[in-house]
Design a protein around this motif. Structure first.
Motif, PDB file in Angstrom:
ATOM      1  N   ALA A 236       0.828  -1.203   0.000  1.00 21.55           N
ATOM      2  CA  ALA A 236       0.000   0.000   0.000  1.00 21.55           C
ATOM      3  C   ALA A 236       0.868   1.262   0.000  1.00 21.55           C
ATOM      4  N   VAL A 237       1.913   1.279   0.833  1.00 19.44           N
ATOM      5  CA  VAL A 237       2.798   2.441   0.895  1.00 19.44           C
ATOM      6  C   VAL A 237       3.479   2.670  -0.455  1.00 19.44           C
ATOM      7  N   GLY A 238       4.022   1.602  -1.047  1.00 21.14           N
ATOM      8  CA  GLY A 238       4.681   1.737  -2.347  1.00 21.14           C
ATOM      9  C   GLY A 238       3.730   2.202  -3.431  1.00 21.14           C
ATOM     10  N   SER A 239       2.500   1.707  -3.407  1.00 21.43           N
ATOM     11  CA  SER A 239       1.517   2.099  -4.424  1.00 21.43           C
ATOM     12  C   SER A 239       1.133   3.564  -4.294  1.00 21.43           C
ATOM     13  N   VAL A 240       0.970   4.042  -3.063  1.00 17.06           N
ATOM     14  CA  VAL A 240       0.654   5.456  -2.853  1.00 17.06           C
ATOM     15  C   VAL A 240       1.797   6.340  -3.343  1.00 17.06           C
ATOM     16  N   LEU A 241       3.029   5.945  -3.041  1.00 18.85           N
ATOM     17  CA  LEU A 241       4.181   6.692  -3.546  1.00 18.85           C
ATOM     18  C   LEU A 241       4.198   6.688  -5.077  1.00 18.85           C
ATOM     19  N   GLY A 242       3.885   5.533  -5.667  1.00 20.20           N
ATOM     20  CA  GLY A 242       3.875   5.434  -7.121  1.00 20.20           C
ATOM     21  C   GLY A 242       2.797   6.276  -7.775  1.00 20.20           C
ATOM     22  N   SER A 243       1.707   6.523  -7.061  1.00 19.14           N
ATOM     23  CA  SER A 243       0.611   7.307  -7.639  1.00 19.14           C
ATOM     24  C   SER A 243       1.013   8.750  -7.903  1.00 19.14           C
ATOM     25  N   ARG A 244       2.136   9.192  -7.371  1.00 20.66           N
ATOM     26  CA  ARG A 244       2.624  10.561  -7.584  1.00 20.66           C
ATOM     27  C   ARG A 244       3.570  10.649  -8.781  1.00 20.66           C
ATOM     28  N   THR A 245       3.716   9.550  -9.504  1.00 22.83           N
ATOM     29  CA  THR A 245       4.627   9.511 -10.654  1.00 22.83           C
ATOM     30  C   THR A 245       4.099  10.363 -11.804  1.00 22.83           C
ATOM     31  N   THR A 246       4.986  11.103 -12.438  1.00 25.71           N
ATOM     32  CA  THR A 246       4.667  11.868 -13.647  1.00 25.71           C
ATOM     33  C   THR A 246       5.685  11.513 -14.726  1.00 25.71           C
ATOM     34  N   ALA A 247       5.493  12.067 -15.904  1.00 23.64           N
ATOM     35  CA  ALA A 247       6.412  11.780 -17.013  1.00 23.64           C
ATOM     36  C   ALA A 247       7.829  12.235 -16.701  1.00 23.64           C
ATOM     37  N   SER A 248       7.977  13.225 -15.825  1.00 21.51           N
ATOM     38  CA  SER A 248       9.302  13.762 -15.517  1.00 21.51           C
ATOM     39  C   SER A 248       9.928  13.157 -14.254  1.00 21.51           C
ATOM     40  N   THR A 249       9.233  12.227 -13.612  1.00 26.13           N
ATOM     41  CA  THR A 249       9.781  11.595 -12.405  1.00 26.13           C
ATOM     42  C   THR A 249      11.055  10.834 -12.752  1.00 26.13           C
ATOM     43  N   SER A 250      12.058  10.939 -11.895  1.00 29.50           N
ATOM     44  CA  SER A 250      13.349  10.307 -12.187  1.00 29.50           C
ATOM     45  C   SER A 250      13.240   8.786 -12.158  1.00 29.50           C
ATOM     46  N   GLU A 251      14.120   8.143 -12.910  1.00 30.81           N
ATOM     47  CA  GLU A 251      14.143   6.683 -12.959  1.00 30.81           C
ATOM     48  C   GLU A 251      14.419   6.088 -11.585  1.00 30.81           C
ATOM     49  N   LEU A 252      15.252   6.777 -10.793  1.00 30.46           N
ATOM     50  CA  LEU A 252      15.603   6.273  -9.470  1.00 30.46           C
ATOM     51  C   LEU A 252      14.375   6.233  -8.554  1.00 30.46           C
ATOM     52  N   LEU A 253      13.560   7.271  -8.581  1.00 26.81           N
ATOM     53  CA  LEU A 253      12.364   7.300  -7.748  1.00 26.81           C
ATOM     54  C   LEU A 253      11.357   6.239  -8.194  1.00 26.81           C
ATOM     55  N   ILE A 254      11.204   6.086  -9.509  1.00 29.34           N
ATOM     56  CA  ILE A 254      10.287   5.059 -10.021  1.00 29.34           C
ATOM     57  C   ILE A 254      10.770   3.678  -9.608  1.00 29.34           C
ATOM     58  N   ALA A 255      12.077   3.438  -9.762  1.00 28.03           N
ATOM     59  CA  ALA A 255      12.633   2.140  -9.359  1.00 28.03           C
ATOM     60  C   ALA A 255      12.424   1.907  -7.868  1.00 28.03           C
ATOM     61  N   GLY A 256      12.526   2.976  -7.067  1.00 32.69           N
ATOM     62  CA  GLY A 256      12.370   2.835  -5.624  1.00 32.69           C
ATOM     63  C   GLY A 256      10.978   2.402  -5.218  1.00 32.69           C
ATOM     64  N   TRP A 257       9.945   3.076  -5.757  1.00 33.69           N
ATOM     65  CA  TRP A 257       8.595   2.682  -5.331  1.00 33.69           C
ATOM     66  C   TRP A 257       8.176   1.349  -5.942  1.00 33.69           C
ATOM     67  N   MET A 258       8.674   1.026  -7.150  1.00 40.20           N
ATOM     68  CA  MET A 258       8.379  -0.284  -7.732  1.00 40.20           C
ATOM     69  C   MET A 258       8.984  -1.398  -6.875  1.00 40.20           C
ATOM     70  N   ALA A 259      10.228  -1.200  -6.440  1.00 40.77           N
ATOM     71  CA  ALA A 259      10.876  -2.195  -5.591  1.00 40.77           C
ATOM     72  C   ALA A 259      10.143  -2.324  -4.262  1.00 40.77           C
ATOM     73  N   THR A 260       9.627  -1.205  -3.756  1.00 41.48           N
ATOM     74  CA  THR A 260       8.876  -1.249  -2.493  1.00 41.48           C
ATOM     75  C   THR A 260       7.609  -2.086  -2.642  1.00 41.48           C
ATOM     76  N   VAL A 261       6.853  -1.840  -3.710  1.00 41.21           N
ATOM     77  CA  VAL A 261       5.636  -2.620  -3.959  1.00 41.21           C
ATOM     78  C   VAL A 261       5.959  -4.106  -4.048  1.00 41.21           C
ATOM     79  N   CYS A 262       7.006  -4.430  -4.796  1.00 37.54           N
ATOM     80  CA  CYS A 262       7.328  -5.843  -4.997  1.00 37.54           C
ATOM     81  C   CYS A 262       7.945  -6.484  -3.755  1.00 37.54           C
ATOM     82  N   ALA A 263       8.627  -5.698  -2.931  1.00 29.75           N
ATOM     83  CA  ALA A 263       9.116  -6.244  -1.669  1.00 29.75           C
ATOM     84  C   ALA A 263       7.940  -6.635  -0.787  1.00 29.75           C
ATOM     85  N   GLY A 264       6.932  -5.783  -0.731  1.00 31.07           N
ATOM     86  CA  GLY A 264       5.727  -6.123   0.026  1.00 31.07           C
ATOM     87  C   GLY A 264       5.018  -7.318  -0.553  1.00 31.07           C
TER      88      GLY A 264
END
Length: 548
Positions: A341-369
């Motif tokens: 849930a935490v990773g998904s909420v963070l991911g919901s703030r993603t935009t076209a200009s969001t850095s690859e590092l931030l996207i990788a971070g919340w994706m890894a969080t979702v999948c860790a959960g």
């Protein structure tokens, strides 16, 4: 089986399932190429994927029964060989009909591989080591998520398209050799009866219900055909359950002994494993479209950007067994869903200009959960199975997972589609945009970008990307909601601690003794206490949707 050999055997069955997983992700990126190579229609392309999913879901229970009756190693070897043959037939197919037949064969074979591999965990590992084995199994198998797009994307760009399917052949060959050498044969000590009505109704119900889910994902949840299929599928499955209950009460030989569902660990664990997979599968559906359509990368680069899936799964799945041993299945699964849930909420703030590092971070969080929740939930379910009926029991777990995957894609895909269409409708409402053009643009993000290119309109292209990104954000919030519901379910359904071995499985659900080259497993179990505290684990025998 000695301690080291069983882990090598686990590696062998994990490799077998890896071949099935790679094929599922490769097909999604190969469809445009197949449309040209086979002159396939849109309907035929849909069936290439849908037919495979239908067979994968429908065949798990009958093949689990065959493994218990005739030998799980034998069924696994036959399934692997059939999967390889289907892969070769796909590669050399010259018509859509031949390709579809090959896909259906691969679906049935893939079901046999998945069920027998999961059943092997019950046979090889006792309750103390099983959670760790499930963690290794889960982490290894989720390697297929990025491997399919990465390898497939490179092959489609540089080689003949048939190599995408021939890629399975060496993996299958290695799997066959490893299983033949490392995996011992095992089957039920007393050959179970063949419940013809149960087999037919379970297959029919799962096929019709899964088809309804697929149709809902492609045409929306108000589509009459989808609703009809869903209702009919539920009715058939309800009849299947009633029949199995009646056979169980009469002391006959049902396909599934329904007393097994009195176990909160088994029922809750199997259901929650499916729920944990829903959000992750939906994410796998959405993110490649975001990478390719919104950020403008190619298929190969899109596959590389899915690598955080694997990292997250490893972080969550590998320590899940030790965490569950320390704090219990209920707490472990609950924590996993909270992390999703935490990773998904963070991911919901993603935009076209969001850095690859931030996207990788919340994706890894979702999948860790997801790795933590799925592994612990599956371990809870498998902890209630003995080797005697591990084939059918594993089939039940797999049936729930195989239907939850298209369900997750359908739910999140529908959310993305609805938001995308609504956002784009206002932009395309201008009189200068013909209705046919506007309708085409709203059908998918790729179609919208194609329309913008034909109209030479950078503004429309930006609106298309923004509309899809908004839809993705809303879908991630829905995914977070599903995760919260999963956490609540875990608290309500799962027992606080694992029950004492043999105390939770209902009496008569498992017959005494399972043969693995002549050995027997633990005896029958008794009814489940709801809050039993753990004792020292017993040692069983060592042998015992649409794109937008």
């Amino acid at each position: 089986m000695n301690g080291q050999r069983k882990w090598w055997a686990l590696a062998a069955v994990s490799l077998s399932v890896l071949a099935v997983g790679i094929d599922g992700t490769v097909l999604s990126i190969a469809l445009p190429t197949l449309a040209n190579a086979l002159h396939a229609s849109e309907t035929e392309l849909e069936w290439f994927s849908s037919g495979y999913l239908l067979m994968l879901a429908a065949a798990v229970l009958p093949l689990g029964l065959l493994g218990d009756r005739f030998g799980r190693k034998a069924v696994l070897l036959v399934s692997l060989a059939a999967f390889g043959a289907g892969s070769a037939l796909c590669a050399f197919a010259t018509t859509p009909t031949v390709f579809l037949i090959a896909r259906l064969l691969m679906g049935v074979a893939g079901a046999g591989v998945a069920v027998m591999a999961l059943s092997a965990l019950t046979v090889f590992f006792d309750e103390a080591s099983r959670p760790r084995a499930v963690g290794v199994f889960s982490a290894a198998n989720f390697l297929s998520l990025p491997l399919g797009p990465i390898l497939g994307g490179w092959m489609l760009a540089n080689l003949w398209w048939g190599w995408v399917f021939l890629l399975n052949i060496p993996v299958v060959a290695i799997g066959l050799l490893a299983v033949a050498v490392l995996v011992p044969e095992s089957k039920a000590a007393e050959r179970p009866g063949f419940d013809v009505i149960g087999v037919l109704s379970s297959v029919g119900g799962l096929v019709v219900f899964t088809y309804g889910i697929i149709e809902a994902g492609q045409h929306g949840w108000t589509d009459a055909g989808a609703l009809t299929s869903l209702g009919l599928g539920v009715a058939i499955l309800a009849g299947f359950v009633a029949w199995e209950v009646a056979l169980t009460r009469r002391g006959r030989s049902p396909l599934v002994d329904t007393r097994l569902f009195r176990s909160r660990s088994f029922t809750g664990g199997a259901a929650l494993a499916g729920v944990a997979g829903m959000g992750m599968v939906g994410l796998l559906f959405v993110m490649p479209q975001f990478f390719q359509a919104v950020q403008g990368v190619d298929v190969f680069a899109s596959g590389l950007r899915l690598l955080p899936f694997v990292l997250g799964m490893l972080i969550g799945a590998l320590p899940a067994g030790r965490i569950a041993a320390a704090i219990g299945f209920r707490a472990t699964v609950t924590i996993g869903f909270v992390v999703i849930a935490v990773g998904s909420v963070l991911g919901s703030r993603t935009t076209a200009s969001t850095s690859e590092l931030l996207i990788a971070g919340w994706m890894a969080t979702v999948c860790a959960g997801a790795g933590l929740a799925l592994t612990a939930a599956m371990s809870a379910a498998l902890s209630r199975l003995t080797a005697e009926h591990s084939g059918v029991g594993s089939g039940v777990v797999q049936a729930l997972q195989k239907t939850s995957a298209p369900l997750g894609t359908a739910i999140l895909g529908s959310v993305v589609a609805a938001v995308y269409t609504a956002q784009l409708s206002s932009v395309l409402a201008a009189p200068a945009v013909p209705e046919a053009v506007a309708s085409a643009a709203k059908s998918s993000v790729y179609a919208g970008l194609a329309v913008a290119e034909r109209l030479h309109s950078p503004a429309l292209a930006a609106s298309v990307r923004a509309a899809f990104t908004t839809g993705m954000s809303v879908s991630l919030l829905v995914s977070a909601g599903i995760a919260v519901a999963g956490a609540i379910m875990a608290v309500v359904i799962l027992p606080r601690r694992a029950a004492a071995p043999g105390a939770e499985a209902p009496a008569g659900a498992v017959a005494p003794g399972s043969t693995t080259t002549g050995s027997t497993s633990a005896g029958p179990a008794t009814a489940e206490p709801t809050t039993a505290e753990p004792t020292t684990p017993s040692r069983r025998s060592a042998h015992a949707g649409r794109h937008v």
